[in-house]
Design a protein around this motif. Structure first.
Motif, short mmCIF file in Angstrom:
data_model
loop_
_atom_site.label_atom_id
_atom_site.label_comp_id
_atom_site.label_asym_id
_atom_site.label_seq_id
_atom_site.Cartn_x
_atom_site.Cartn_y
_atom_site.Cartn_z
N ILE A 1 0.88 -1.30 0.03
CA ILE A 1 -0.05 0.18 -0.01
C ILE A 1 0.74 1.19 -0.09
CG2 ILE A 1 -1.53 1.42 1.55
CD1 ILE A 1 -3.11 -1.27 2.02
N PHE A 2 1.84 1.12 0.80
CA PHE A 2 2.82 2.34 0.68
C PHE A 2 3.67 2.60 -0.47
CE2 PHE A 2 3.07 1.85 5.65
CZ PHE A 2 2.11 2.87 5.87
N SER A 3 3.85 1.64 -1.04
CA SER A 3 4.62 1.63 -2.34
C SER A 3 3.55 2.30 -3.62
CB SER A 3 5.13 0.26 -2.96
OG SER A 3 5.54 0.25 -4.15
N LEU A 4 2.20 1.72 -3.41
CA LEU A 4 1.26 2.45 -4.43
C LEU A 4 0.89 3.81 -4.18
CD1 LEU A 4 -1.35 -0.78 -4.37
CD2 LEU A 4 0.18 0.14 -6.35
N ILE A 5 0.80 4.17 -2.95
CA ILE A 5 0.90 5.76 -2.53
C ILE A 5 2.00 6.53 -2.97
CG2 ILE A 5 0.87 7.37 -0.65
CD1 ILE A 5 -1.13 5.13 0.79
N GLU A 6 3.10 5.90 -2.92
CA GLU A 6 4.35 6.58 -3.38
C GLU A 6 4.50 6.74 -4.85
OE1 GLU A 6 7.57 4.94 -1.12
OE2 GLU A 6 6.78 5.86 0.70
N ASN A 7 3.98 5.77 -5.29
CA ASN A 7 4.27 5.28 -6.86
C ASN A 7 2.92 4.98 -7.40
OD1 ASN A 7 7.07 5.72 -6.80
ND2 ASN A 7 7.23 3.79 -5.64
N PRO A 8 2.04 5.83 -7.39
CA PRO A 8 0.52 5.31 -7.95
C PRO A 8 0.54 4.89 -9.46
CG PRO A 8 0.74 7.71 -7.67
CD PRO A 8 1.78 7.15 -7.22
N PRO A 9 0.00 3.85 -9.77
CA PRO A 9 -0.15 3.56 -11.39
C PRO A 9 -0.80 4.41 -12.07
CG PRO A 9 -1.67 2.24 -10.05
CD PRO A 9 -0.89 3.08 -9.03
N VAL A 10 -0.47 4.54 -13.36
CA VAL A 10 -1.48 5.31 -14.28
C VAL A 10 -2.70 5.03 -14.18
CG1 VAL A 10 -1.39 5.91 -16.75
CG2 VAL A 10 0.85 5.64 -15.80
N PRO A 11 -3.62 5.93 -14.41
CA PRO A 11 -5.07 5.47 -14.49
C PRO A 11 -5.47 4.91 -15.62
CG PRO A 11 -4.71 7.95 -13.74
CD PRO A 11 -3.49 7.44 -14.18
N ASN A 12 -6.46 3.73 -15.35
CA ASN A 12 -6.80 2.99 -16.72
C ASN A 12 -7.96 3.73 -17.16
OD1 ASN A 12 -8.64 1.98 -14.72
ND2 ASN A 12 -7.67 0.20 -14.67
N ASP A 13 -8.59 3.02 -18.18
CA ASP A 13 -9.89 3.47 -18.60
C ASP A 13 -11.12 3.44 -17.59
OD1 ASP A 13 -8.79 4.07 -21.05
OD2 ASP A 13 -9.31 2.38 -22.00
N HIS A 14 -11.06 2.18 -16.94
CA HIS A 14 -12.20 2.26 -15.64
C HIS A 14 -12.02 3.29 -14.67
CE1 HIS A 14 -13.71 -1.67 -17.14
NE2 HIS A 14 -12.55 -2.02 -17.23
N LEU A 15 -10.91 3.80 -14.48
CA LEU A 15 -10.68 4.72 -13.15
C LEU A 15 -10.98 6.12 -13.91
CD1 LEU A 15 -9.83 5.55 -10.59
CD2 LEU A 15 -7.52 5.66 -11.17
N LYS A 16 -10.72 6.15 -15.17
CA LYS A 16 -11.00 7.55 -15.66
C LYS A 16 -12.51 7.74 -15.84
CE LYS A 16 -6.66 7.90 -18.38
NZ LYS A 16 -6.10 7.92 -19.70
N ALA A 17 -13.05 6.74 -16.33
CA ALA A 17 -14.58 6.65 -16.30
C ALA A 17 -15.34 6.98 -15.06
CB ALA A 17 -15.29 5.40 -16.87
N ALA A 18 -14.76 6.25 -14.04
CA ALA A 18 -15.15 6.58 -12.52
C ALA A 18 -15.12 7.84 -12.13
CB ALA A 18 -14.61 5.40 -11.72
N ILE A 19 -14.12 8.46 -12.38
CA ILE A 19 -13.75 9.85 -12.15
C ILE A 19 -14.76 10.75 -12.66
CG2 ILE A 19 -11.87 11.74 -12.19
CD1 ILE A 19 -9.73 9.61 -11.94
N ALA A 20 -14.97 10.49 -13.97
CA ALA A 20 -15.98 11.41 -14.77
C ALA A 20 -17.22 11.27 -14.20
CB ALA A 20 -15.94 10.97 -16.31
N ARG A 21 -17.64 10.19 -13.93
CA ARG A 21 -19.04 9.71 -13.60
C ARG A 21 -19.24 10.64 -11.91
NH1 ARG A 21 -18.02 4.66 -14.91
NH2 ARG A 21 -17.76 3.92 -12.68
N HIS A 22 -17.95 10.49 -11.06
CA HIS A 22 -17.97 11.21 -9.82
C HIS A 22 -18.11 12.62 -9.86
CE1 HIS A 22 -17.23 11.97 -5.64
NE2 HIS A 22 -15.98 12.65 -5.82
N GLN A 23 -17.26 13.24 -10.84
CA GLN A 23 -17.37 14.70 -11.22
C GLN A 23 -18.76 15.15 -11.70
OE1 GLN A 23 -14.08 15.10 -13.79
NE2 GLN A 23 -12.62 15.56 -11.84
N ALA A 24 -19.26 14.28 -12.53
CA ALA A 24 -20.78 14.67 -12.97
C ALA A 24 -21.73 14.71 -11.97
CB ALA A 24 -21.11 13.68 -14.33
N TYR A 25 -21.69 13.69 -11.18
CA TYR A 25 -22.58 13.62 -9.85
C TYR A 25 -22.51 14.82 -8.78
CZ TYR A 25 -24.60 11.69 -5.56
OH TYR A 25 -25.06 11.68 -4.57
N LEU A 26 -21.05 15.45 -8.74
CA LEU A 26 -21.17 16.40 -7.97
C LEU A 26 -21.25 17.75 -8.56
CD1 LEU A 26 -17.43 15.50 -6.28
CD2 LEU A 26 -19.76 15.20 -5.34
N ALA A 27 -21.57 17.82 -9.77
CA ALA A 27 -21.82 19.02 -10.49
C ALA A 27 -23.20 19.38 -10.47
CB ALA A 27 -21.39 19.01 -12.08
#
Length: 92
Positions: free
Chosen positions: A66-92
């Motif tokens: 977990i600490f390694s992932l926090i320090e070196n997060p992976p590149v966002p994949n398509d699923h994560l990008k879609a989730a972020i977009a849905r979250h931002q749309a929900y908050l808007a």
């Protein structure tokens, strides 16, 4: 109307005589009143339950991952990008 202090809350329980005798014996052995013993025992158990439900226990290997992932997060994949977009749309 009288003001209530923080120690005015009451909890009651009906228990078999044998249970009361056991609790009283334990209270006597610790030098506490039955009420003090029961409250202390209940609070101790409650804290353990809360701790089990709110604290995450990790092995050293899992914590390191977990600490390694926090320090070196992976590149966002398509699923994560879609989730972020849905979250931002929900908050808007």
């Amino acid at each position: 109307m009288a003001k209530t202090s923080p120690n005015d809350s009451r909890v009651t329980a009906r228990v078999p005589a044998s249970v009361k005798e056991t609790l009283q014996k334990a209270a006597d052995l610790t030098g506490a009143t039955l009420n003090q013993f029961m409250v202390a025992a209940a609070v101790k158990e409650a804290q353990e339950v809360i701790n089990q439900e709110q604290v995450i226990h990790l092995s050293d290997v899992d914590a390191d991952k977990i600490f390694s992932l926090i320090e070196n997060p992976p590149v966002p994949n398509d699923h994560l990008k879609a989730a972020i977009a849905r979250h931002q749309a929900y908050l808007a």
